[in-house]
Write a protein that holds these residues in place. Sequence first.
Motif, PDB file in Angstrom:
ATOM      1  N   SER A 261     -24.303  17.282   9.362  1.00 55.95           N
ATOM      2  CA  SER A 261     -25.407  18.047   9.924  1.00 55.95           C
ATOM      3  C   SER A 261     -25.183  19.550   9.860  1.00 55.95           C
ATOM      4  N   SER A 262     -24.004  19.993   9.423  1.00 59.57           N
ATOM      5  CA  SER A 262     -23.741  21.429   9.399  1.00 59.57           C
ATOM      6  C   SER A 262     -24.375  22.069   8.174  1.00 59.57           C
ATOM      7  N   ARG A 263     -24.591  23.340   8.263  1.00 61.02           N
ATOM      8  CA  ARG A 263     -25.174  24.080   7.155  1.00 61.02           C
ATOM      9  C   ARG A 263     -24.102  24.384   6.128  1.00 61.02           C
ATOM     10  N   ARG A 264     -24.532  24.576   4.895  1.00 61.43           N
ATOM     11  CA  ARG A 264     -23.588  24.900   3.837  1.00 61.43           C
ATOM     12  C   ARG A 264     -23.062  26.306   4.064  1.00 61.43           C
ATOM     13  N   ARG A 265     -21.759  26.449   3.919  1.00 60.53           N
ATOM     14  CA  ARG A 265     -21.125  27.759   4.069  1.00 60.53           C
ATOM     15  C   ARG A 265     -20.629  28.219   2.711  1.00 60.53           C
ATOM     16  N   TYR A 266     -20.993  29.424   2.350  1.00 63.50           N
ATOM     17  CA  TYR A 266     -20.557  29.971   1.083  1.00 63.50           C
ATOM     18  C   TYR A 266     -19.248  30.711   1.309  1.00 63.50           C
ATOM     19  N   GLN A 267     -18.369  30.582   0.339  1.00 61.93           N
ATOM     20  CA  GLN A 267     -17.087  31.260   0.476  1.00 61.93           C
ATOM     21  C   GLN A 267     -17.022  32.400  -0.523  1.00 61.93           C
ATOM     22  N   LYS A 268     -16.355  33.426  -0.141  1.00 61.06           N
ATOM     23  CA  LYS A 268     -16.200  34.584  -1.011  1.00 61.06           C
ATOM     24  C   LYS A 268     -14.828  34.492  -1.645  1.00 61.06           C
ATOM     25  N   LEU A 269     -14.808  34.333  -2.964  1.00 55.22           N
ATOM     26  CA  LEU A 269     -13.554  34.265  -3.692  1.00 55.22           C
ATOM     27  C   LEU A 269     -13.355  35.573  -4.450  1.00 55.22           C
ATOM     28  N   PRO A 270     -12.112  35.884  -4.807  1.00 54.16           N
ATOM     29  CA  PRO A 270     -11.843  37.178  -5.453  1.00 54.16           C
ATOM     30  C   PRO A 270     -12.525  37.336  -6.820  1.00 54.16           C
ATOM     31  N   THR A 271     -12.776  36.239  -7.530  1.00 53.07           N
ATOM     32  CA  THR A 271     -13.443  36.324  -8.829  1.00 53.07           C
ATOM     33  C   THR A 271     -14.652  35.404  -8.844  1.00 53.07           C
ATOM     34  N   THR A 272     -15.589  35.698  -9.732  1.00 54.06           N
ATOM     35  CA  THR A 272     -16.738  34.817  -9.877  1.00 54.06           C
ATOM     36  C   THR A 272     -16.292  33.558 -10.605  1.00 54.06           C
ATOM     37  N   GLY A 273     -17.105  32.544 -10.562  1.00 61.60           N
ATOM     38  CA  GLY A 273     -16.785  31.311 -11.260  1.00 61.60           C
ATOM     39  C   GLY A 273     -16.666  31.536 -12.761  1.00 61.60           C
ATOM     40  N   GLU A 274     -17.552  32.356 -13.320  1.00 57.92           N
ATOM     41  CA  GLU A 274     -17.506  32.631 -14.759  1.00 57.92           C
ATOM     42  C   GLU A 274     -16.231  33.370 -15.139  1.00 57.92           C
ATOM     43  N   GLU A 275     -15.865  34.373 -14.343  1.00 55.35           N
ATOM     44  CA  GLU A 275     -14.629  35.111 -14.620  1.00 55.35           C
ATOM     45  C   GLU A 275     -13.415  34.192 -14.538  1.00 55.35           C
ATOM     46  N   SER A 276     -13.419  33.311 -13.557  1.00 53.92           N
ATOM     47  CA  SER A 276     -12.314  32.379 -13.379  1.00 53.92           C
ATOM     48  C   SER A 276     -12.175  31.439 -14.569  1.00 53.92           C
ATOM     49  N   VAL A 277     -13.301  30.883 -15.025  1.00 55.37           N
ATOM     50  CA  VAL A 277     -13.263  29.953 -16.161  1.00 55.37           C
ATOM     51  C   VAL A 277     -12.817  30.676 -17.426  1.00 55.37           C
ATOM     52  N   LEU A 278     -13.368  31.866 -17.680  1.00 56.04           N
ATOM     53  CA  LEU A 278     -12.979  32.622 -18.874  1.00 56.04           C
ATOM     54  C   LEU A 278     -11.486  32.955 -18.860  1.00 56.04           C
ATOM     55  N   ALA A 279     -10.981  33.389 -17.713  1.00 55.26           N
ATOM     56  CA  ALA A 279      -9.555  33.720 -17.612  1.00 55.26           C
ATOM     57  C   ALA A 279      -8.694  32.478 -17.846  1.00 55.26           C
ATOM     58  N   PHE A 280      -9.123  31.355 -17.305  1.00 61.85           N
ATOM     59  CA  PHE A 280      -8.356  30.120 -17.484  1.00 61.85           C
ATOM     60  C   PHE A 280      -8.351  29.689 -18.945  1.00 61.85           C
ATOM     61  N   VAL A 281      -9.495  29.781 -19.612  1.00 59.54           N
ATOM     62  CA  VAL A 281      -9.566  29.390 -21.026  1.00 59.54           C
ATOM     63  C   VAL A 281      -8.719  30.339 -21.870  1.00 59.54           C
ATOM     64  N   ARG A 282      -8.754  31.642 -21.569  1.00 58.18           N
ATOM     65  CA  ARG A 282      -7.914  32.606 -22.303  1.00 58.18           C
ATOM     66  C   ARG A 282      -6.430  32.278 -22.120  1.00 58.18           C
ATOM     67  N   GLN A 283      -6.062  31.980 -20.906  1.00 56.06           N
ATOM     68  CA  GLN A 283      -4.655  31.730 -20.582  1.00 56.06           C
ATOM     69  C   GLN A 283      -4.161  30.427 -21.204  1.00 56.06           C
ATOM     70  N   ASN A 284      -4.994  29.405 -21.233  1.00 54.64           N
ATOM     71  CA  ASN A 284      -4.564  28.090 -21.697  1.00 54.64           C
ATOM     72  C   ASN A 284      -5.016  27.776 -23.118  1.00 54.64           C
ATOM     73  N   ARG A 285      -5.520  28.752 -23.815  1.00 55.29           N
ATOM     74  CA  ARG A 285      -5.907  28.655 -25.226  1.00 55.29           C
ATOM     75  C   ARG A 285      -7.022  27.660 -25.515  1.00 55.29           C
ATOM     76  N   ASN A 286      -6.819  26.370 -25.269  1.00 56.00           N
ATOM     77  CA  ASN A 286      -7.784  25.357 -25.709  1.00 56.00           C
ATOM     78  C   ASN A 286      -7.874  24.234 -24.670  1.00 56.00           C
ATOM     79  N   PRO A 287      -8.245  24.551 -23.407  1.00 58.34           N
ATOM     80  CA  PRO A 287      -8.219  23.520 -22.364  1.00 58.34           C
ATOM     81  C   PRO A 287      -9.387  22.538 -22.481  1.00 58.34           C
ATOM     82  N   THR A 288      -9.199  21.370 -21.880  1.00 53.60           N
ATOM     83  CA  THR A 288     -10.240  20.355 -21.842  1.00 53.60           C
ATOM     84  C   THR A 288     -11.155  20.592 -20.639  1.00 53.60           C
TER      85      THR A 288
END
Length: 159
Positions: free
Chosen positions: A78-105
Motif C-alpha cells: 500500500s505504500s507509494r513508490r519512492r524514487y532513489q537518487k543515485l550518483p549516475t543515471t541509468g544510461e551512464e551506468s550501463v555505458l560505463a559498465f559496457v565500456r569497462q567489460n568490453r562485451n557484456p551479456t
Amino acid sequence: MQAGKMRNTDAVSGNAAQGAENSIEGDLASKIRQLQADRERHAQAIADIDHVLRDVEHALAAIRGEPVPQRPAPASMSSRRRYQKLPTTGEESVLAFVRQNRNPTTAQINAHWRNEGRPGVANPTLARLLKRGWLRREDDPRVRGSRYRVTESAAKHKS
C-alpha cells in the motif's frame, strides 16, 4: 376495498424497492469490508514470507562465506513508490559498465543494474541506448540474450 384484494400503491411498491436496494447496498458494503480485510491478511502474509526469505538468504550467504546482502525490506503493497537518487543515471551506468567489460551479456548488465540497487531490469535503458545508436547489439549463440558494445557515437557523449 375488500380484504385480501389490496393494490400496490406507489408508496408501498417504492418502499419495497428501497428496502431491496438498502439490502443490496448493505451486502455490497459488507463484501467490500471482507475483501479489504482479506487483502490486509494477504499483505501481512507476503511480508512474513519476505522476512523468512531474507533470513534464509542471509543464512545461505553466511554458509558460503559471502557478505550478507544488505537489501532494504520490501515496501508494503500500500505504500507509494519512492524514487532513489543515485550518483549516475541509468544510461551512464550501463555505458560505463559496457565500456569497462568490453562485451557484456544482457544478464551481466542486469546483474550490475541490480547490484547498484536499481529497481527492475536494465532492458528499457538498453533499448533506448540501442535506438540512439550508442550501443550495438551482437548475437552470441553461446549465451542467452545478446552481447553489447559501445559505438563511436557514444564516445562523443562520454561523461
